[in-house]
Design a protein around this motif. Structure first.
Motif, PDB file in Angstrom:
ATOM      1  N   ILE A 290      46.088  46.042  45.567  1.00 32.72           N
ATOM      2  CA  ILE A 290      46.634  46.985  44.582  1.00 32.72           C
ATOM      3  C   ILE A 290      47.623  47.936  45.240  1.00 32.72           C
ATOM      4  O   ILE A 290      48.682  48.246  44.685  1.00 32.72           O
ATOM      5  CB  ILE A 290      45.487  47.764  43.907  1.00 32.72           C
ATOM      6  CG1 ILE A 290      44.603  46.801  43.103  1.00 32.72           C
ATOM      7  CG2 ILE A 290      46.038  48.854  42.997  1.00 32.72           C
ATOM      8  CD1 ILE A 290      43.352  47.447  42.549  1.00 32.72           C
ATOM      9  N   GLY A 291      47.281  48.383  46.447  1.00 28.46           N
ATOM     10  CA  GLY A 291      48.175  49.281  47.159  1.00 28.46           C
ATOM     11  C   GLY A 291      49.447  48.623  47.644  1.00 28.46           C
ATOM     12  O   GLY A 291      50.434  49.301  47.935  1.00 28.46           O
ATOM     13  N   HIS A 307      43.772  40.377  35.356  1.00 24.89           N
ATOM     14  CA  HIS A 307      42.792  39.693  36.204  1.00 24.89           C
ATOM     15  C   HIS A 307      42.373  40.596  37.369  1.00 24.89           C
ATOM     16  O   HIS A 307      41.185  40.663  37.717  1.00 24.89           O
ATOM     17  CB  HIS A 307      43.371  38.383  36.739  1.00 24.89           C
ATOM     18  CG  HIS A 307      43.232  37.231  35.802  1.00 24.89           C
ATOM     19  ND1 HIS A 307      44.178  36.939  34.851  1.00 24.89           N
ATOM     20  CD2 HIS A 307      42.256  36.301  35.661  1.00 24.89           C
ATOM     21  CE1 HIS A 307      43.801  35.875  34.169  1.00 24.89           C
ATOM     22  NE2 HIS A 307      42.633  35.465  34.636  1.00 24.89           N
ATOM     23  N   LEU A 308      43.351  41.269  37.953  1.00 25.11           N
ATOM     24  CA  LEU A 308      43.055  42.151  39.082  1.00 25.11           C
ATOM     25  C   LEU A 308      42.191  43.329  38.626  1.00 25.11           C
ATOM     26  O   LEU A 308      41.274  43.759  39.356  1.00 25.11           O
ATOM     27  CB  LEU A 308      44.363  42.655  39.686  1.00 25.11           C
ATOM     28  CG  LEU A 308      44.345  43.089  41.164  1.00 25.11           C
ATOM     29  CD1 LEU A 308      43.827  41.971  42.053  1.00 25.11           C
ATOM     30  CD2 LEU A 308      45.731  43.505  41.599  1.00 25.11           C
ATOM     31  N   LEU A 309      42.467  43.832  37.434  1.00 24.41           N
ATOM     32  CA  LEU A 309      41.652  44.917  36.885  1.00 24.41           C
ATOM     33  C   LEU A 309      40.226  44.446  36.639  1.00 24.41           C
ATOM     34  O   LEU A 309      39.258  45.172  36.915  1.00 24.41           O
ATOM     35  CB  LEU A 309      42.280  45.423  35.581  1.00 24.41           C
ATOM     36  CG  LEU A 309      41.524  46.530  34.842  1.00 24.41           C
ATOM     37  CD1 LEU A 309      41.387  47.772  35.722  1.00 24.41           C
ATOM     38  CD2 LEU A 309      42.227  46.879  33.534  1.00 24.41           C
ATOM     39  N   LYS A 310      40.084  43.232  36.142  1.00 24.62           N
ATOM     40  CA  LYS A 310      38.748  42.675  35.915  1.00 24.62           C
ATOM     41  C   LYS A 310      37.966  42.578  37.218  1.00 24.62           C
ATOM     42  O   LYS A 310      36.788  42.961  37.292  1.00 24.62           O
ATOM     43  CB  LYS A 310      38.865  41.291  35.275  1.00 24.62           C
ATOM     44  CG  LYS A 310      37.527  40.586  35.097  1.00 24.62           C
ATOM     45  CD  LYS A 310      37.688  39.210  34.507  1.00 24.62           C
ATOM     46  CE  LYS A 310      36.335  38.519  34.398  1.00 24.62           C
ATOM     47  NZ  LYS A 310      36.440  37.166  33.818  1.00 24.62           N
ATOM     48  N   CYS A 323      42.526  53.307  37.678  1.00 19.34           N
ATOM     49  CA  CYS A 323      43.392  54.085  36.788  1.00 19.34           C
ATOM     50  C   CYS A 323      44.861  53.709  36.985  1.00 19.34           C
ATOM     51  O   CYS A 323      45.623  53.629  36.018  1.00 19.34           O
ATOM     52  CB  CYS A 323      43.171  55.573  37.052  1.00 19.34           C
ATOM     53  SG  CYS A 323      44.043  56.669  35.917  1.00 19.34           S
ATOM     54  N   VAL A 324      45.248  53.458  38.225  1.00 20.34           N
ATOM     55  CA  VAL A 324      46.621  53.025  38.516  1.00 20.34           C
ATOM     56  C   VAL A 324      46.929  51.712  37.803  1.00 20.34           C
ATOM     57  O   VAL A 324      47.995  51.547  37.185  1.00 20.34           O
ATOM     58  CB  VAL A 324      46.824  52.871  40.039  1.00 20.34           C
ATOM     59  CG1 VAL A 324      48.144  52.159  40.342  1.00 20.34           C
ATOM     60  CG2 VAL A 324      46.805  54.234  40.718  1.00 20.34           C
ATOM     61  N   LEU A 325      45.989  50.769  37.865  1.00 24.51           N
ATOM     62  CA  LEU A 325      46.177  49.480  37.191  1.00 24.51           C
ATOM     63  C   LEU A 325      46.240  49.658  35.680  1.00 24.51           C
ATOM     64  O   LEU A 325      47.105  49.077  35.005  1.00 24.51           O
ATOM     65  CB  LEU A 325      45.037  48.529  37.553  1.00 24.51           C
ATOM     66  CG  LEU A 325      45.128  47.798  38.890  1.00 24.51           C
ATOM     67  CD1 LEU A 325      43.914  46.896  39.072  1.00 24.51           C
ATOM     68  CD2 LEU A 325      46.398  46.966  38.991  1.00 24.51           C
ATOM     69  N   ALA A 330      49.225  49.452  30.698  1.00 27.19           N
ATOM     70  CA  ALA A 330      49.505  50.132  29.433  1.00 27.19           C
ATOM     71  C   ALA A 330      51.007  50.297  29.214  1.00 27.19           C
ATOM     72  O   ALA A 330      51.504  50.165  28.088  1.00 27.19           O
ATOM     73  CB  ALA A 330      48.808  51.495  29.422  1.00 27.19           C
ATOM     74  N   LEU A 331      51.747  50.570  30.277  1.00 28.27           N
ATOM     75  CA  LEU A 331      53.205  50.722  30.164  1.00 28.27           C
ATOM     76  C   LEU A 331      53.903  49.398  29.876  1.00 28.27           C
ATOM     77  O   LEU A 331      55.059  49.390  29.435  1.00 28.27           O
ATOM     78  CB  LEU A 331      53.760  51.328  31.459  1.00 28.27           C
ATOM     79  CG  LEU A 331      53.355  52.776  31.755  1.00 28.27           C
ATOM     80  CD1 LEU A 331      53.864  53.197  33.129  1.00 28.27           C
ATOM     81  CD2 LEU A 331      53.888  53.715  30.677  1.00 28.27           C
ATOM     82  N   MET A 332      53.214  48.277  30.115  1.00 26.95           N
ATOM     83  CA  MET A 332      53.808  46.955  29.888  1.00 26.95           C
ATOM     84  C   MET A 332      53.481  46.397  28.507  1.00 26.95           C
ATOM     85  O   MET A 332      54.076  45.394  28.093  1.00 26.95           O
ATOM     86  CB  MET A 332      53.310  45.968  30.954  1.00 26.95           C
ATOM     87  CG  MET A 332      53.650  46.355  32.377  1.00 26.95           C
ATOM     88  SD  MET A 332      52.857  45.290  33.605  1.00 26.95           S
ATOM     89  CE  MET A 332      53.740  43.746  33.360  1.00 26.95           C
ATOM     90  N   LEU A 333      52.550  47.023  27.778  1.00 28.02           N
ATOM     91  CA  LEU A 333      52.054  46.445  26.530  1.00 28.02           C
ATOM     92  C   LEU A 333      53.155  46.212  25.499  1.00 28.02           C
ATOM     93  O   LEU A 333      53.122  45.216  24.765  1.00 28.02           O
ATOM     94  CB  LEU A 333      50.971  47.343  25.930  1.00 28.02           C
ATOM     95  CG  LEU A 333      49.595  47.298  26.595  1.00 28.02           C
ATOM     96  CD1 LEU A 333      48.646  48.264  25.910  1.00 28.02           C
ATOM     97  CD2 LEU A 333      49.028  45.885  26.578  1.00 28.02           C
ATOM     98  N   GLU A 334      54.114  47.116  25.431  1.00 28.27           N
ATOM     99  CA  GLU A 334      55.145  47.006  24.402  1.00 28.27           C
ATOM    100  C   GLU A 334      56.066  45.813  24.609  1.00 28.27           C
ATOM    101  O   GLU A 334      56.817  45.443  23.707  1.00 28.27           O
ATOM    102  CB  GLU A 334      55.956  48.300  24.353  1.00 28.27           C
ATOM    103  CG  GLU A 334      55.124  49.507  23.913  1.00 28.27           C
ATOM    104  CD  GLU A 334      55.880  50.805  23.981  1.00 28.27           C
ATOM    105  OE1 GLU A 334      57.074  50.775  24.377  1.00 28.27           O
ATOM    106  OE2 GLU A 334      55.304  51.861  23.648  1.00 28.27           O
TER     107      GLU A 334
END
Length: 550
Positions: A290-291, A307-310, A323-325, A330-334
């Protein structure tokens, strides 16, 4: 250098011998865990490496090693005695007994083979023993360093062999910058080939536009890099990024490594409880990945991040990284598609898709839109409705999970509830055993005025819906028809809220069965026909009146 892995490449090797050997020995014989140098003189030095003992000659060893020279001629805590022999215990010797055997042979002047598989431990061992040029010209440090540099600069495949052999001497390999030099060599070769291929593709662009071939050429190095351990992989990725590799390729490489090494976590293949060290290693690996992710837009896919969040949730990684993920997804949803949200489960009793991870992101998105006036919430609403139609067919999807997804977005995220209604209907069809109260709970979000005329008609004929909802829709439709007819020639007035109150009171006063609903639906159809005739007649009268005026 080719564009694919060089599986059949011939191994590079180097044979070295030491000059000016003070003591000659015929052989180094092994008996169980003991190595004994056979020579004209008896051995007077025992070196213990791990569980193995080497019976050697002081002069042969101290003439090449400053480290052993100090221990032999100075008192130290690692010394002991066995008769006339001096015992020295060497803890944490790089490469263990296998590497020290090569060192001993070198000190006695025998030929030793250096290859990509043993050069890293041998180089670290030479530094551990301080076998420098200060003691003897052509000592082991200089010889291993020269061959190591040759391999790193000349062979792509050997560079990876060196990195893999460095795993057993990891702290030494890092301190002596073996990992750094290998990583920079890999980065330089990958960038060079990528630039060369880009120029070739530009030159051939007028002749062919096969994007499949181009993508394969861009990712030829992924498989080799994916063989590396997490710390070496991170080092390579950082070197590649510093040299300016495209963020999309860096992101794809990280995804390739992750799917290979963490597949049993993401795919749920841990049927046996793993040992704690394995879980800890997975947790550390996930946090490192993630980093390391490139921050540029479109550098990683939404599906990979989910998948990484899961995995992060399963392994209970640092909440700040979770929270970073969540924020990034969330910013990509649109700009996402429904397929981007599909994260599969593998358990027989689990739902087909992991909806909890999507729900986490949706809740994060809803919390953030209040401070973002440019948020396209209706775009996300359409995305979620499409996602609901995909997961609704799953027999193992619980009612609580489905309801949470339905209610995750505020009401203003949808202009029309037709797709939402279709998803609810699909869920009810896939779960025919739901009791009346549960079906009513699932359908609670549906409202008459938020459905199209076609949707309302379907509701009134749908026997999967709870009886109360179907009745309310029929009564509301009757009231609307009556209001439309009377408004054409009377001062009939009633608000929407008043209509709903009246319908609810009517419903509470009497129990309506399915047969009555059918009859009421027929009445609605009749009223519609009458309303259509009335409108037609009205239009004709207006036309006649217009002609008379003219």
């Amino acid at each position: 250098m080719g564009s694919k892995t060089l599986d059949g490449e011939k191994l590079n090797r180097c044979v070295v011998v030491a000059a000016n050997v003070p003591i000659l020995a015929d052989s180094l014989e092994r008996t169980k865990q003991n190595w004994i140098a056979k020579a004209n003189s008896i051995t007077d030095l025992i070196l213990q490496v791990g569980h193995s003992s080497f019976h050697l000659h002081k002069l042969a060893m101290v003439s090449r090693s400053e480290y052993l020279n100090r221990l032999v001629f100075q008192r130290g805590c690692n010394r002991g005695s066995a008769g006339d022999n001096l015992i020295i215990r060497m803890k944490n010797f790089p490469g263990g007994a296998k590497t020290f055997e090569l060192v001993a042979k070198f000190c006695y002047g025998w030929k030793i083979d250096m290859t990509a598989s043993n050069i890293a431990p041998l180089y670290c061992a030479a530094h551990f023993l301080e076998m420098s040029e200060d003691l003897e010209e052509g000592n082991l440090i200089s010889k291993t360093e020269a061959f190591l540099s040759f391999l790193i600069l000349s062979s792509w495949k050997d560079t990876f062999r060196i990195l893999q052999s460095s795993e057993c001497v990891s702290p030494w390999a890092k301190d002596l910058q073996i990992v750094k030099h290998c990583s920079e060599a890999i980065a330089w070769k990958a960038i060079s080939c990528e630039n060369e291929r880009h120029l070739n593709m530009q030159a051939c662009k007028s002749k062919t536009s096969n994007s499949g071939i181009e993508n394969k050429a861009d990712t030829w190095w992924f498989e080799d890099v994916s063989l590396l351990r997490i710390d070496h992989f991170i080092e390579v990725i950082q070197s590649i990024r510093r040299r300016g590799m495209k963020p999309q390729l860096v992101g794809s490489c990280i995804e390739h490594w992750t799917r290979k090494w963490l597949s049993h976590v993401t795919l749920g293949l841990d049927n046996v409880t793993p040992i704690p060290i394995t879980l800890q290693l997975h947790r550390i690996s996930t946090e490192c990945l993630i980093g390391t992710l490139p921050t540029e837009e479109n550098s990683v896919t939404c599906n990979f991040l989910l998948h990484l969040l899961k995995v992060g949730v399963m392994l209970k990684i640092n909440p700040e990284l979770l929270c970073v993920l969540e924020r990034r997804i969330a910013l990509m949803l649109e700009k996402c598609r429904v397929c981007d949200l599909l994260v599969k489960n593998q358990g027989d009793k689990d739902s087909l898709y992991d909806v909890t991870v999507v729900l986490r992101v949706l809740r994060f998105y809803v919390c953030g839109i209040s401070s973002n006036p440019s948020a396209k919430i209706q775009t996300v609403g359409r995305l979620v409705d499409g996602y609901l139609t995909q997961v609704a067919r799953d027999e193992n999807l619980t009612m609580e999970s489905f309801k949470s997804l339905v209610e995750a977005l505020p009401q203003n995220a949808r202009n029309c509830d037709d797709i939402l209604y279709r998803a609810i209907d699909m869920y009810l069809k896939a779960h025919p055993d739901l009791i009346e109260e549960d079906r009513a709970d699932v359908c609670r979000v549906l409202e008459h005025h938020r459905l199209s005329q076609e949707g309302r008609q379907h509701v009134m004929k749908n026997d999967r819906l709870p009886l109360k909802l179907a009745t309310e829709f029929v009564l509301l439709e009757q009231v609307n028809m009556a209001r439309s007819m009377t408004n054409n020639g009377s001062n009939y007035q009633r608000t929407h809220a008043q209509t709903i109150i009246r319908v609810n009171k009517d419903f509470e006063k009497r129990q309506i069965n399915a047969q009555e609903i059918k009859m009421m639906s027929k009445d609605v159809e009749t009223m519609k026909s009458q309303l259509l005739e009335l409108n037609t007649c009205k239009i004709k009268l207006q036309k006649q009146l217009k002609r008379c005026i003219w």
